[in-house]
Design a protein around this motif. Structure first.
Motif, PDB file in Angstrom:
ATOM      1  N   SER A 173       0.817  -1.224   0.000  1.00  0.00           N
ATOM      2  CA  SER A 173       0.000   0.000   0.000  1.00  0.00           C
ATOM      3  C   SER A 173       0.850   1.274   0.000  1.00  0.00           C
ATOM      4  O   SER A 173       0.311   2.373  -0.104  1.00  0.00           O
ATOM      5  N   LEU A 174       2.161   1.120   0.109  1.00  0.00           N
ATOM      6  CA  LEU A 174       3.053   2.283   0.123  1.00  0.00           C
ATOM      7  C   LEU A 174       3.794   2.428  -1.209  1.00  0.00           C
ATOM      8  O   LEU A 174       4.002   1.455  -1.927  1.00  0.00           O
ATOM      9  N   ARG A 175       4.183   3.660  -1.517  1.00  0.00           N
ATOM     10  CA  ARG A 175       5.004   3.925  -2.700  1.00  0.00           C
ATOM     11  C   ARG A 175       6.216   4.747  -2.297  1.00  0.00           C
ATOM     12  O   ARG A 175       6.146   5.602  -1.411  1.00  0.00           O
ATOM     13  N   THR A 176       7.326   4.481  -2.991  1.00  0.00           N
ATOM     14  CA  THR A 176       8.498   5.348  -2.873  1.00  0.00           C
ATOM     15  C   THR A 176       8.520   6.225  -4.115  1.00  0.00           C
ATOM     16  O   THR A 176       8.434   5.720  -5.238  1.00  0.00           O
ATOM     17  N   ILE A 177       8.631   7.523  -3.910  1.00  0.00           N
ATOM     18  CA  ILE A 177       8.591   8.474  -5.021  1.00  0.00           C
ATOM     19  C   ILE A 177       9.827   9.374  -4.936  1.00  0.00           C
ATOM     20  O   ILE A 177      10.093   9.946  -3.876  1.00  0.00           O
ATOM     21  N   PRO A 178      10.590   9.487  -6.016  1.00  0.00           N
ATOM     22  CA  PRO A 178      11.782  10.346  -5.973  1.00  0.00           C
ATOM     23  C   PRO A 178      11.417  11.820  -5.819  1.00  0.00           C
ATOM     24  O   PRO A 178      10.332  12.256  -6.228  1.00  0.00           O
ATOM     25  N   LEU A 179      12.327  12.562  -5.234  1.00  0.00           N
ATOM     26  CA  LEU A 179      12.143  14.002  -5.085  1.00  0.00           C
ATOM     27  C   LEU A 179      12.704  14.720  -6.303  1.00  0.00           C
ATOM     28  O   LEU A 179      13.754  14.350  -6.828  1.00  0.00           O
ATOM     29  N   LYS A 180      11.996  15.735  -6.752  1.00  0.00           N
ATOM     30  CA  LYS A 180      12.434  16.520  -7.913  1.00  0.00           C
ATOM     31  C   LYS A 180      13.825  17.108  -7.684  1.00  0.00           C
ATOM     32  O   LYS A 180      14.654  17.154  -8.594  1.00  0.00           O
ATOM     33  N   GLN A 181      14.091  17.518  -6.461  1.00  0.00           N
ATOM     34  CA  GLN A 181      15.379  18.142  -6.138  1.00  0.00           C
ATOM     35  C   GLN A 181      16.487  17.120  -5.875  1.00  0.00           C
ATOM     36  O   GLN A 181      17.638  17.493  -5.660  1.00  0.00           O
ATOM     37  N   GLY A 182      16.140  15.834  -5.889  1.00  0.00           N
ATOM     38  CA  GLY A 182      17.144  14.829  -5.576  1.00  0.00           C
ATOM     39  C   GLY A 182      17.378  14.779  -4.075  1.00  0.00           C
ATOM     40  O   GLY A 182      16.482  15.009  -3.279  1.00  0.00           O
ATOM     41  N   GLY A 183      18.589  14.502  -3.703  1.00  0.00           N
ATOM     42  CA  GLY A 183      18.932  14.379  -2.287  1.00  0.00           C
ATOM     43  C   GLY A 183      19.395  12.976  -1.966  1.00  0.00           C
ATOM     44  O   GLY A 183      18.848  11.990  -2.476  1.00  0.00           O
TER      45      GLY A 183
END
Length: 289
Positions: free
Chosen positions: A248-258
């Motif tokens: 039920s969870l998702r990992t989503i990348p951040l636009k700014q990276g990190g």
């Protein structure tokens, strides 16, 4: 005075328990107690304060322990250098590890060490970045994993950039996004990591002047993921700690990276066995990329 007594005091101080120290060293509790009493008699002052609530080192005990650990380290180095001259690789290396490293990297590393260098005994001690740095400074470990905190006191071998990812539940308005702009987290319910020492997530949010609504601060990733699963907020975690989590969870990348920088810190005058461990580790990490 004997090195055995120094080792016993060191283990008692590490475990803060005569019973646990005895179990670790394969001795009886009475033998450990006798060794400490004998050491105190030889030195002429108390090393440990005993009470009904437990035990603590006296200020004199803390001072002497630092010097005793230096002596133990010097003896270990002497034994390792002698083994190296004889063409053997053997000795003990004590490593401070964070939980994500102990579960994801260390099983294979230990297996490689056991297969190729059976004479090397690897001891692991798990803690957070703050504790590991303290253990390095006090000599309780020979090397430890830190997140990019470089210091003149240690060598720092950079190993990997571990991406920071946003974790959301299927009830989150951000669930269907392919990437998340970090500014979208402003005022959103958030579960913050409470690592001591350098906190990569807090630093990333501060860098972009984002202030989420922090509902909880937890040190264990398992607890954070459970909170997100129950739709109590979202979080940002390193990729290495979130390989397995509910569907039920998702990992989503951040636009700014990190990312966090994972590296191994060790003494400038590291022992041959510590250097061998670092060499094996670095090679293994490079092969995984």
């Amino acid at each position: 005075m004997s090195l055995v007594k120094y080792e016993i005091l060191s283990k008692v101080a590490e475990q803060m328990s005569f019973t646990k120290a005895a179990e670790t060293l394969g001795l009886t509790q009475s033998a450990v107690s006798h060794a400490i009493s004998s050491l105190e008699k030889e030195l002429g002052f108390a090393l440990i304060h005993r009470s009904r609530t437990g035990m603590t080192l006296t200020s004199e005990g803390q001072t002497m322990l630092v010097h005793m650990r230096h002596v133990l380290d010097a003896d270990e180095l002497l034994q390792q250098e002698a083994a190296q001259i004889l063409g053997l690789t053997r000795g003990k290396v004590r490593i401070g590890v964070i939980s994500s490293i102990s579960s994801n990297w260390m099983p294979e590393i230990i297996q490689i060490m056991d297969n190729n260098y059976p004479g090397i005994q690897v001891e692991l001690r798990e803690g957070d970045y703050f504790e590991i740095e303290q253990w390095l400074q006090s000599g309780e470990v020979d090397a430890g994993f830190l997140n990019g905190e470089k210091s003149d006191q240690f060598q720092f071998i950079e190993l990997r950039h571990d991406p920071l990812l946003c974790i959301v539940s299927d009830k989150s308005p951000l669930y269907d996004k392919e990437e998340i702009d970090i500014v979208e987290l402003e005022n959103m319910p958030f579960i913050m990591t409470s690592y001591r020492g350098k906190n990569d997530v807090k630093l990333l949010l501060e860098q972009y002047h984002v202030k989420p609504n922090i509902r909880f601060e937890l040190s264990e990733e398992v607890g954070i993921i459970s909170m997100i699963t129950h739709n109590l907020g979202m979080s940002i975690l390193p990729k290495l700690v979130i390989d397995r989590f509910p569907a039920s969870l998702r990992t989503i990348p951040l636009k700014q990276g990190g990312y966090r920088t994972i590296g191994l810190a060790l003494k400038h005058q590291a022992s041959p066995v510590t250097k061998k461990f670092a060499e094996i580790l670095k090679t293994w990490v490079e092969e995984q990329n």
